[in-house]
Design a protein around this motif. Structure first.
Motif, mmCIF file in Angstrom:
data_model
loop_
_atom_site.group_PDB
_atom_site.id
_atom_site.type_symbol
_atom_site.label_atom_id
_atom_site.label_comp_id
_atom_site.label_asym_id
_atom_site.label_seq_id
_atom_site.Cartn_x
_atom_site.Cartn_y
_atom_site.Cartn_z
ATOM 1 N N GLY A 69 11.960 -2.171 -2.064
ATOM 2 C CA GLY A 69 12.380 -1.223 -1.461
ATOM 3 C C GLY A 69 11.594 -0.468 -0.750
ATOM 4 O O GLY A 69 11.399 -0.206 0.723
ATOM 5 N N ALA A 70 10.191 -0.682 -0.893
ATOM 6 C CA ALA A 70 8.924 -0.528 -0.080
ATOM 7 C C ALA A 70 8.970 -1.280 1.635
ATOM 8 O O ALA A 70 8.802 -0.270 2.154
ATOM 9 C CB ALA A 70 7.182 -0.816 -0.806
ATOM 10 N N TRP A 71 9.015 -3.020 1.402
ATOM 11 C CA TRP A 71 9.154 -3.321 2.684
ATOM 12 C C TRP A 71 10.625 -2.787 3.384
ATOM 13 O O TRP A 71 10.226 -2.512 4.553
ATOM 14 C CB TRP A 71 9.125 -4.953 2.443
ATOM 15 C CG TRP A 71 10.299 -5.775 3.557
ATOM 16 C CD1 TRP A 71 10.982 -6.020 3.994
ATOM 17 C CD2 TRP A 71 9.194 -6.769 3.977
ATOM 18 N NE1 TRP A 71 10.960 -6.828 5.391
ATOM 19 C CE2 TRP A 71 9.114 -7.683 5.424
ATOM 20 C CE3 TRP A 71 7.208 -7.001 3.657
ATOM 21 C CZ2 TRP A 71 8.622 -7.825 5.813
ATOM 22 C CZ3 TRP A 71 6.907 -7.141 4.548
ATOM 23 C CH2 TRP A 71 7.415 -8.675 5.518
ATOM 24 N N ASP A 72 11.302 -2.421 3.218
ATOM 25 C CA ASP A 72 13.024 -2.088 3.574
ATOM 26 C C ASP A 72 12.709 -0.921 4.382
ATOM 27 O O ASP A 72 12.636 -0.708 5.258
ATOM 28 C CB ASP A 72 13.609 -2.342 3.162
ATOM 29 C CG ASP A 72 14.108 -3.405 2.241
ATOM 30 O OD1 ASP A 72 13.748 -4.557 3.254
ATOM 31 O OD2 ASP A 72 15.316 -3.666 1.274
ATOM 32 N N ALA B 174 0.948 -1.421 0.104
ATOM 33 C CA ALA B 174 -0.208 0.155 -0.037
ATOM 34 C C ALA B 174 0.842 1.976 0.057
ATOM 35 O O ALA B 174 0.464 1.985 -0.860
ATOM 36 C CB ALA B 174 -1.301 0.773 1.024
ATOM 37 N N GLU B 175 1.993 1.161 0.367
ATOM 38 C CA GLU B 175 3.002 2.471 0.749
ATOM 39 C C GLU B 175 3.751 2.731 0.272
ATOM 40 O O GLU B 175 3.844 3.285 -1.158
ATOM 41 C CB GLU B 175 4.287 2.585 1.737
ATOM 42 C CG GLU B 175 3.389 2.285 3.352
ATOM 43 C CD GLU B 175 3.016 3.792 4.026
ATOM 44 O OE1 GLU B 175 2.602 4.258 2.463
ATOM 45 O OE2 GLU B 175 2.536 3.885 4.955
ATOM 46 N N LEU B 176 4.178 1.342 -1.493
ATOM 47 C CA LEU B 176 4.294 1.306 -2.898
ATOM 48 C C LEU B 176 3.579 2.016 -3.447
ATOM 49 O O LEU B 176 3.913 2.760 -3.941
ATOM 50 C CB LEU B 176 5.042 0.262 -2.916
ATOM 51 C CG LEU B 176 5.380 -0.087 -4.714
ATOM 52 C CD1 LEU B 176 6.607 0.974 -4.728
ATOM 53 C CD2 LEU B 176 5.945 -1.185 -4.945
ATOM 54 N N ALA B 177 2.241 1.995 -3.483
ATOM 55 C CA ALA B 177 1.183 2.529 -4.149
ATOM 56 C C ALA B 177 0.803 4.111 -4.140
ATOM 57 O O ALA B 177 0.704 4.337 -4.846
ATOM 58 C CB ALA B 177 -0.287 1.694 -4.282
ATOM 59 N N VAL C 22 -2.043 11.095 -1.212
ATOM 60 C CA VAL C 22 -2.513 10.007 -0.707
ATOM 61 C C VAL C 22 -1.667 9.788 0.710
ATOM 62 O O VAL C 22 -0.956 10.205 1.332
ATOM 63 C CB VAL C 22 -2.200 8.533 -1.129
ATOM 64 C CG1 VAL C 22 -3.056 7.420 -0.377
ATOM 65 C CG2 VAL C 22 -3.107 8.879 -2.257
ATOM 66 N N ARG C 23 -2.670 10.113 1.889
ATOM 67 C CA ARG C 23 -2.726 10.451 3.276
ATOM 68 C C ARG C 23 -3.531 8.679 4.168
ATOM 69 O O ARG C 23 -4.745 8.455 3.640
ATOM 70 C CB ARG C 23 -2.888 11.391 3.887
ATOM 71 C CG ARG C 23 -1.875 12.553 4.040
ATOM 72 C CD ARG C 23 -0.156 11.394 4.330
ATOM 73 N NE ARG C 23 0.857 12.484 4.029
ATOM 74 C CZ ARG C 23 1.855 12.506 2.585
ATOM 75 N NH1 ARG C 23 1.599 11.883 1.986
ATOM 76 N NH2 ARG C 23 2.336 13.846 2.655
#
Length: 382
Positions: free
Chosen positions: A287-290, A44-47, A62-63
């Protein structure tokens, strides 16, 4: 098994401003589905990062307003309703179970767009709700037909959790098998969060007693892990195939290589697809996971392969952001998309027709803790 810990909501960020597009992100942090929480959050953060980099949602950033999907469905839905009443959110999305989707839809009642980003049983038509996940015909019936043709499997036992998705999916599967030489000998439903070895032992005894050649598992997260381990410990994996439309790379990893023999899984997405878009998504997911979880030692990625639940969460957020073009998505936009829409996902183009998302669906087999794609069983077209 315990669910993964997740970061605190909003990480101490300031309250969203009028320049934000505020989305209730409903993901499990607890319960049997809690095992999927971190992968869905990273996706979700990647999107969100991609949407913001492309100009945001009608210029708004997006928040997320984080909501734990692991609690009582009516309580969680009530929290969503309170956020709407206080004008603190503009939309809802996320990966969670169908019993919660039904509760949220009843509370929202068309007041905001709601993208439900999970495979589900079909039939959702609540105002403003878009279901972006796979449905049983594409995902289950096509896979059972392949397993019949390629492996000769005709006699199945079905075990699932006792809530709307497994029960309705089982009913649709039984209906879809009428007239075919494939049959389900018995269906058994167990409560979410079943830990009792006695219960799992009785399920395994029934499987053996029926003479089933295969087991369809409609189990969630940690329940699927428990069943798969018990199945292997009972030495059934050599003689009986397992098939699930609700297992991803995360569950296979948690199950362990010793308990995945003859386990087949169907889904739109697998990290082993190998297409350019799949490889690119996997790279960006790491990258988003890290960023969400931190990498240790410094500069070293510890990210797992993105599972199906992560990819559907990511695609669901992109669907939500895109349905209005250059405007803020409204319920009217969701109604229009319900009738006819299409979007690109990391596993290919998905079409939404009359509220039903049609995915290209693949079948994979476990190889230790990996899932190797063996066939494309449905194109997703009518």
């Amino acid at each position: 098994m315990p669910s993964m810990a997740m970061p605190a909501p909003d990480g101490g960020r300031p309250r969203p401003s009028a320049s934000d597009y505020r989305v209730a992100l409903v993901l499990p942090r607890s319960g049997p589905a809690g095992i999927f929480g971190l992968e869905c959050l990273a996706a979700a953060e990647l999107a969100a990062a991609e949407i913001d980099a492309a100009g945001g949602v009608a210029g708004r950033s997006v928040r997320y307003v984080h909501v734990d999907a692991g609690g009582d469905p009516d309580v969680v839905a009530g929290h969503i309703g309170a956020l709407l009443a206080a004008d603190e959110i503009d939309a809802i999305t996320g990966w969670h179970l169908s019993n919660l989707r039904q509760s949220i839809a009843r509370v929202v009642q068309g007041r905001a767009p709601y993208v439900y980003a999970a495979a589900y049983e079909g039939g959702e038509s609540s105002d403003g709700v878009l279901c972006s996940g796979e449905v049983p015909g594409d995902q289950i019936l096509a896979s059972l037909s392949w397993l019949r043709t390629e492996l000769g499997l005709r006699r199945w036992y079905l075990v699932g959790n006792d809530y709307v998705w497994p029960r309705e999916t089982a009913a649709r599967t039984l209906e879809g098998l009428r007239g075919l030489d494939i049959g389900v000998l018995r269906c058994r439903f167990v409560p979410l969060g079943t830990e009792s070895p006695t219960v799992w032992g009785s399920v395994l005894d029934e499987i053996v007693h029926t003479g089933a050649e295969g087991v369809i598992t409609l189990l969630v997260g940690s329940d699927a892990v428990r069943f798969n381990r018990a199945f292997a410990e009972a030495d059934l994996a050599d003689s009986i195939v397992r098939f699930s439309p609700f297992i991803d790379e995360t569950v296979v990893l948690a199950t362990g290589a010793q308990a995945t023999k003859n386990l087949f899984v169907s889904a739109g997405w697998f990290s082993s697809l190998g297409t350019a878009s799949a490889v690119e998504f996997a790279r960006k997911f790491r990258g988003a996971w890290d960023l969400v979880c931190g990498a240790e030692p410094l500069g070293t990625s510890v990210a797992p392969s993105p599972g199906t639940m992560a990819e559907t969460t990511y695609s669901g957020m992109h669907l939500l952001a895109g349905i209005a073009g250059r405007s803020i998505p409204t319920v009217h936009d969701a109604r229009r998309a319900f009738s006819s829409w299409a979007w690109d996902s990391p596993h290919g183009t998905v079409e939404l027709r009359a509220g039903e998302a049609r995915h290209p669906v693949h079948l994979a087999v476990a190889d230790g803790v990996d899932l190797d794609v063996v066939a494309r069983v449905s194109t997703g077209s009518r």
